[in-house]
Design a protein around this motif. Structure first.
Motif: not given
Length: 210
Positions: A66, A94, A96-98, A100-101, A104
């Protein structure tokens, strides 16, 4: 930005790329390389490893893919690239949850590291070759080519990665901050760029005259 009317040299260290590289190093990502993503060395100074509640982070292989996709889309940086990886929405992450986590989790450290990197950049610029060095170099290259170089603008992306390196990323000049800080290495590299620009102008003029 060095701008003497006929030519300009713009050296820029995009905040978006600094944040992205910090995320790569802090999380230990190993993104695949591509024509738009050379195998860039780790940041200098090194960053603090990212951990989730004291444990190793899962999903790094997916996050690395990602990350590479983000880089290819947003290189060489700019306002849209920066907005894409900033809270509260992280619009570029958006789907790409891994990644983004991780973003953050490490944002505060990344911003603090970038601030320190800017201070290093200021010190490098203060002792780096001045516009006079670059002007003299342009004059020397023009003398070598036997004609003046037509007006040009050279944009250079500077990255604070370890070592003295340079890359041509699909026509975009990229150098390490270490190269920028090394006067002789920087002027040698810049001379190569100017010769290439001058010869390209000569070739185009030759095509137009035939």
């Amino acid at each position: 930005m060095r701008d003497v009317g006929r030519w300009g040299i713009d050296l820029t260290m995009p905040q978006s790329l600094l944040l992205a590289l910090h995320l790569r190093d802090a999380a230990g990502l190993r993104p695949p390389t591509s024509p738009l993503l050379p195998d860039l060395p780790p940041l200098d100074p090194p960053v603090r490893p990212l951990r989730a509640a004291g444990h190793d982070i899962a999903g790094l292989d997916v996050a690395g893919q990602q990350w590479a996709a983000w880089w290819v889309r947003h290189f060489p940086g700019g306002p849209d690239a920066l907005t894409s990886i900033l809270p509260p929405r992280y619009p570029g992450l958006d789907g790409r949850p891994e990644l983004r986590g991780l973003a953050e989790l490490g944002l505060d450290d990344a911003l603090a590291w970038c601030a320190r990197a800017r201070e290093v950049e200021k010190r490098v610029i203060a002792r780096s070759p001045s516009a006079l060095f670059e002007t003299n170099l342009v004059t020397a290259v023009e003398r070598e080519l036997g004609r003046r170089i037509r007006p040009f603008s050279l944009r250079v992306v500077v990255l604070p990665v370890a070592g003295v390196h340079h890359w041509d990323v699909l026509g975009q000049a990229v150098v390490s901050l270490g190269l920028r800080a090394d006067r002789d290495a920087y002027l040698t590299w810049l001379r190569e760029q100017l010769v290439a620009i001058g010869r390209d102008h000569l070739a185009r003029d030759g095509e137009q005259s035939t």
